[in-house]
Motif scaffolding. Structure first.
Motif, PDB file in Angstrom:
ATOM      1  N   VAL A   1      -3.585 -10.250  18.279  1.00 17.74           N
ATOM      2  CA  VAL A   1      -4.895  -9.989  18.887  1.00 17.74           C
ATOM      3  C   VAL A   1      -4.844 -10.262  20.385  1.00 17.74           C
ATOM      4  O   VAL A   1      -4.068 -11.085  20.860  1.00 17.74           O
ATOM      5  CB  VAL A   1      -5.993 -10.875  18.258  1.00 17.74           C
ATOM      6  CG1 VAL A   1      -6.084 -10.623  16.758  1.00 17.74           C
ATOM      7  CG2 VAL A   1      -5.738 -12.356  18.511  1.00 17.74           C
TER       8      VAL A   1
ATOM      9  N   GLY B   1      -8.098   1.425  14.283  1.00 19.25           N
ATOM     10  CA  GLY B   1      -8.594   0.171  14.837  1.00 19.25           C
ATOM     11  C   GLY B   1      -7.603  -0.983  14.786  1.00 19.25           C
ATOM     12  O   GLY B   1      -7.852  -2.040  15.349  1.00 19.25           O
ATOM     13  N   CYS B   2      -6.448  -0.777  14.116  1.00 19.66           N
ATOM     14  CA  CYS B   2      -5.552  -1.912  13.917  1.00 19.66           C
ATOM     15  C   CYS B   2      -4.066  -1.567  14.031  1.00 19.66           C
ATOM     16  O   CYS B   2      -3.213  -2.381  13.697  1.00 19.66           O
ATOM     17  CB  CYS B   2      -5.837  -2.581  12.577  1.00 19.66           C
ATOM     18  SG  CYS B   2      -5.677  -1.480  11.170  1.00 19.66           S
TER      19      CYS B   2
ATOM     20  N   TYR C   1      -5.026  -5.846  17.142  1.00 20.57           N
ATOM     21  CA  TYR C   1      -6.392  -5.581  17.615  1.00 20.57           C
ATOM     22  C   TYR C   1      -6.463  -5.702  19.142  1.00 20.57           C
ATOM     23  O   TYR C   1      -6.123  -6.748  19.704  1.00 20.57           O
ATOM     24  CB  TYR C   1      -7.376  -6.531  16.942  1.00 20.57           C
ATOM     25  CG  TYR C   1      -7.438  -6.305  15.436  1.00 20.57           C
ATOM     26  CD1 TYR C   1      -8.320  -5.376  14.889  1.00 20.57           C
ATOM     27  CD2 TYR C   1      -6.572  -6.979  14.580  1.00 20.57           C
ATOM     28  CE1 TYR C   1      -8.356  -5.137  13.521  1.00 20.57           C
ATOM     29  CE2 TYR C   1      -6.596  -6.745  13.207  1.00 20.57           C
ATOM     30  CZ  TYR C   1      -7.482  -5.831  12.682  1.00 20.57           C
ATOM     31  OH  TYR C   1      -7.511  -5.576  11.333  1.00 20.57           O
TER      32      TYR C   1
ATOM     33  N   LEU D   1     -10.789 -10.209  22.766  1.00 26.15           N
ATOM     34  CA  LEU D   1     -11.482  -9.448  21.705  1.00 26.15           C
ATOM     35  C   LEU D   1     -12.974  -9.752  21.674  1.00 26.15           C
ATOM     36  O   LEU D   1     -13.395 -10.897  21.783  1.00 26.15           O
ATOM     37  CB  LEU D   1     -10.904  -9.793  20.331  1.00 26.15           C
ATOM     38  CG  LEU D   1      -9.601  -9.137  19.889  1.00 26.15           C
ATOM     39  CD1 LEU D   1      -9.421  -9.341  18.394  1.00 26.15           C
ATOM     40  CD2 LEU D   1      -9.560  -7.656  20.233  1.00 26.15           C
TER      41      LEU D   1
ATOM     42  N   LYS E   1     -14.371  -2.713  20.055  1.00 29.29           N
ATOM     43  CA  LYS E   1     -15.127  -3.844  19.521  1.00 29.29           C
ATOM     44  C   LYS E   1     -14.747  -4.057  18.061  1.00 29.29           C
ATOM     45  O   LYS E   1     -14.549  -3.099  17.316  1.00 29.29           O
ATOM     46  CB  LYS E   1     -16.630  -3.577  19.651  1.00 29.29           C
ATOM     47  CG  LYS E   1     -17.087  -3.701  21.100  1.00 29.29           C
ATOM     48  CD  LYS E   1     -18.548  -3.371  21.276  1.00 29.29           C
ATOM     49  CE  LYS E   1     -18.914  -3.446  22.757  1.00 29.29           C
ATOM     50  NZ  LYS E   1     -20.140  -2.677  23.059  1.00 29.29           N
ATOM     51  N   VAL E   2     -14.631  -5.331  17.688  1.00 29.43           N
ATOM     52  CA  VAL E   2     -14.109  -5.657  16.366  1.00 29.43           C
ATOM     53  C   VAL E   2     -15.239  -5.905  15.372  1.00 29.43           C
ATOM     54  O   VAL E   2     -16.112  -6.742  15.595  1.00 29.43           O
ATOM     55  CB  VAL E   2     -13.218  -6.917  16.433  1.00 29.43           C
ATOM     56  CG1 VAL E   2     -12.861  -7.395  15.037  1.00 29.43           C
ATOM     57  CG2 VAL E   2     -11.957  -6.620  17.226  1.00 29.43           C
ATOM     58  N   ASP E   3     -15.200  -5.167  14.281  1.00 34.48           N
ATOM     59  CA  ASP E   3     -16.093  -5.414  13.152  1.00 34.48           C
ATOM     60  C   ASP E   3     -15.372  -6.419  12.252  1.00 34.48           C
ATOM     61  O   ASP E   3     -14.390  -6.089  11.597  1.00 34.48           O
ATOM     62  CB  ASP E   3     -16.344  -4.084  12.423  1.00 34.48           C
ATOM     63  CG  ASP E   3     -17.201  -4.252  11.172  1.00 34.48           C
ATOM     64  OD1 ASP E   3     -17.231  -5.367  10.590  1.00 34.48           O
ATOM     65  OD2 ASP E   3     -17.823  -3.268  10.764  1.00 34.48           O
ATOM     66  N   GLU E   4     -15.865  -7.653  12.242  1.00 36.90           N
ATOM     67  CA  GLU E   4     -15.140  -8.714  11.520  1.00 36.90           C
ATOM     68  C   GLU E   4     -14.968  -8.407  10.031  1.00 36.90           C
ATOM     69  O   GLU E   4     -13.943  -8.728   9.445  1.00 36.90           O
ATOM     70  CB  GLU E   4     -15.837 -10.083  11.695  1.00 36.90           C
ATOM     71  CG  GLU E   4     -15.455 -10.756  13.002  1.00 36.90           C
ATOM     72  CD  GLU E   4     -15.813 -12.248  13.047  1.00 36.90           C
ATOM     73  OE1 GLU E   4     -15.579 -12.847  14.099  1.00 36.90           O
ATOM     74  OE2 GLU E   4     -16.307 -12.802  12.028  1.00 36.90           O
TER      75      GLU E   4
ATOM     76  N   THR F   1     -18.811  -6.552  17.512  1.00 37.45           N
ATOM     77  CA  THR F   1     -19.653  -5.362  17.641  1.00 37.45           C
ATOM     78  C   THR F   1     -20.892  -5.636  18.499  1.00 37.45           C
ATOM     79  O   THR F   1     -21.490  -4.720  19.044  1.00 37.45           O
ATOM     80  CB  THR F   1     -20.113  -4.870  16.243  1.00 37.45           C
ATOM     81  OG1 THR F   1     -20.540  -6.001  15.476  1.00 37.45           O
ATOM     82  CG2 THR F   1     -18.970  -4.193  15.510  1.00 37.45           C
TER      83      THR F   1
ATOM     84  N   MET G   1     -12.148  -6.012   9.745  1.00 35.06           N
ATOM     85  CA  MET G   1     -10.899  -6.728  10.039  1.00 35.06           C
ATOM     86  C   MET G   1     -10.466  -7.558   8.836  1.00 35.06           C
ATOM     87  O   MET G   1      -9.299  -7.529   8.422  1.00 35.06           O
ATOM     88  CB  MET G   1     -11.100  -7.643  11.252  1.00 35.06           C
ATOM     89  CG  MET G   1      -9.913  -8.532  11.570  1.00 35.06           C
ATOM     90  SD  MET G   1     -10.315  -9.744  12.875  1.00 35.06           S
ATOM     91  CE  MET G   1      -9.533  -9.011  14.284  1.00 35.06           C
TER      92      MET G   1
END
Lengths: 386, 386
Positions: A234, A360-361, A205, A238, A210-213, A241, A216
């Motif tokens: 990561v 995204g990953c 990541y 990080l 932006k990370v959507d938990e 959102t 993830m």
């Protein structure tokens, strides 16, 4: 022009910043122009205080040992010079009869370089000013890459592979590893190399996205279920959102600054709390720029060449430039040095191409075509028996 | 005796556990006894499930590559065998016609070894049982040291020196680094080597001594005030004067277990909150046993030798022993292998000598006389210009 030269470091070090210093010192010695070779003790602080280290007579074997010495051997600082500081800078240059000034740093340092160059011209001070690029973050423009990045990338790639082998050989927990880079994902992207070097599942990541938990966690749950172990890498920077750092300790230090939490630890915590999967967090942190056993031979050679090139360019009369690395990757990797105007480099930022972030990953092949030669190319090969 | 041999890994890996595997496999091949060479896939789990990997025909170059492969190449697990499991273990040994069983692990594994040996004798199963020592924690008795420790110590020593150079070259924060070891301070003690390799202030806290936070903070404040930068190295298992872990997140996972916090992060937080000094925490974590670039050449050679020695001893009829390392340090370091009864090793623990902890925050010379040869001896030399 003044007779002596001055070299200074700005900002965070890299594994090869001392190799640039070695290159600069050795080029000045080879030129035998007769002046003194000074270094600023702790960067801008030393310049402002007139606190210089005289390197002129340091033994050649000590200078050679700079290649094996991490961090800044002359000291660096994070002080950003303000307009009020520049007259003091010029006074030091004048006092020590400096004819050529070399600033080895990132964006801020190149901005400083540019201002010193302009001001020296305005004030009629005969000093040549050159920037030597340095940043593990790889975010300087007008250069294929920055000295320091290749080594940080090599550290991220190999250390992540080693963690992935540990995570898959004793698959009792998800391992979450945090790599340096608050805004730029270049280094953390290199950790995705672990997926190519091992047979472990690896999710990566970067701070550009932006990370959507929830997404993830569902990525993690699915990858873990494949039963081959799981490494999650990561970037320390990080954000969620909502644009806020994922990890926030809620602690405020004595200066009123919020203390950022460990991103990897936070993700490890939510893996345990929300997925009921055991997890542990690692944060090699500053080792990402200091672990000399992982320094890239290509990076070190280029850092050295950049230092030499800057001194030789100044000696032939150039001023107001940063050394830039031009690179070709086919048929095989080759690089050369050029000069680019400081005015065009200062305060610009090279961002990680979004098209190299997959789902995204994961990280696209294009990144590895770009970065692998910079890491030295020679990646470890492991025995797989399971 | 059965015709084939079986090798299994137990518990956490080390940087050189695969070198012991290489040594065992190569000794078995050299003996040309004609049987198959099996490994248990994921340790006790593989033994119980009868899930073995046949290494007999794996190419020699793959076996040689084990020296460069971190973690367990055949897989390990943390499952501790219970009395109910032993009949299944014997069934697997019988089913695969195992004549010699080698268990490569720490205290628990030696206990397992001992029980398998006793039970095999009781049941009339003709299998020879040998323990190959392995633990980065260095807590096995009746051996000068354990394979795996020298490499973990070398990692701690050099990585701490690198962090110390970073901390003193850009002295904007106290750097706190956490090393593995919940109960044993052997590895973290090696990080105190940073004080000898650099000119940075270094404070080291081991789990053998309960930590008085007020004293620790005053140590830190005083060392920081000397202006040479400060590295604080701590063991992950540090406990306070109340006997509780220093760091406690207050988080409980899905199984109801309290999640231990990061000890380094906790200390870094209190440095900022109570001393108003900027600080950052690092946790190389599993890299302490997986970073192959820091593996000790002495440790690797001894791990290999221990694997070979175990197989050769079993082939000449020995059973019920662990391979032990005997070492001499004068006039120069030399080691040799011996056998010690499993019964005397199982469940005993070698603790760190309290007299090697000085003022609660430094490590005595005696430790380095003991440990330096195990780290390979050849420590990096740096250029000091400041």
């Amino acid at each position: 022009m003044g007779k002596n030269i001055l070299i200074a470091h700005g900002g965070g070090p890299t594994a090869v910043i001392n190799s640039s210093l070695r290159g600069a010192v050795e080029a000045a010695r080879d030129a035998a122009a007769g002046g003194r070779i000074y270094a600023a003790r702790f960067g801008a602080e030393g310049i402002l205080a007139g606190d210089l280290i005289d390197l002129t007579d340091v033994p050649a074997e000590t200078i050679a040992r700079l290649d094996d010495t991490p961090a800044s051997a002359i000291g660096s600082c994070r002080r950003k010079l303000t307009d009020a500081d520049y007259p003091t800078v010029l006074r030091t240059l004048d006092k020590f009869d400096i004819g050529a000034f070399f600033y080895n740093g990132g964006n801020d340092s190149m901005d400083t370089c540019h201002k010193v160059d302009e001001l020296a011209k305005t004030e009629g001070l005969d000093v040549r000013v050159m920037g030597i690029p340095k940043t593990m973050d790889n975010d300087l423009v007008l250069t294929d890459h920055c000295p320091g990045f290749g080594s940080a990338a090599r550290f991220a790639a190999i250390s992540a592979a080693e963690l992935a082998l540990d995570a898959s050989g004793l698959p009792i927990h998800v391992v979450v590893a945090e790599y340096m880079g608050r805004n730029a994902g270049w280094v953390t992207a290199a950790s995705a190399m672990a997926a190519r070097l091992t047979r472990c599942e690896v999710l990566t990541y970067l701070p550009e996205l932006k990370v959507d938990e929830d997404k993830m966690l569902s990525d993690i749950e699915r990858a873990w279920a494949r039963g081959r172990g799981l490494l999650v890498t990561v970037s320390e920077g990080l954000r969620g959102t909502d644009g806020k750092p994922l990890a926030d300790t809620g602690i405020v230090d004595g200066f009123g600054h919020v203390i950022p939490g460990g991103t990897a630890q936070h993700i490890s915590d939510i893996i345990m709390q929300k997925l009921n999967i055991k997890s542990r967090a690692e944060k090699p942190g500053l080792l990402g720029r200091a672990a000399m056993a992982y320094a890239s031979s290509v990076d070190r050679a280029e850092a050295y060449a950049a230092g030499r090139y800057a001194v030789n360019a100044a000696l032939r009369g150039e001023s107001g430039y940063m050394v830039s690395i031009q690179a070709e990757r086919t048929p095989e990797y080759a690089s050369s040095m050029e000069l680019v105007p400081l005015a065009e480099v200062a305060n610009a930022e090279k961002t990680f191409p979004p098209e190299w972030i997959v789902d995204g990953c994961r990280v696209a092949d294009g990144f590895f075509d770009y970065a692998l030669p910079l890491m030295g190319g020679d990646m470890p090969q492991y025995a797989f028996l399971r």
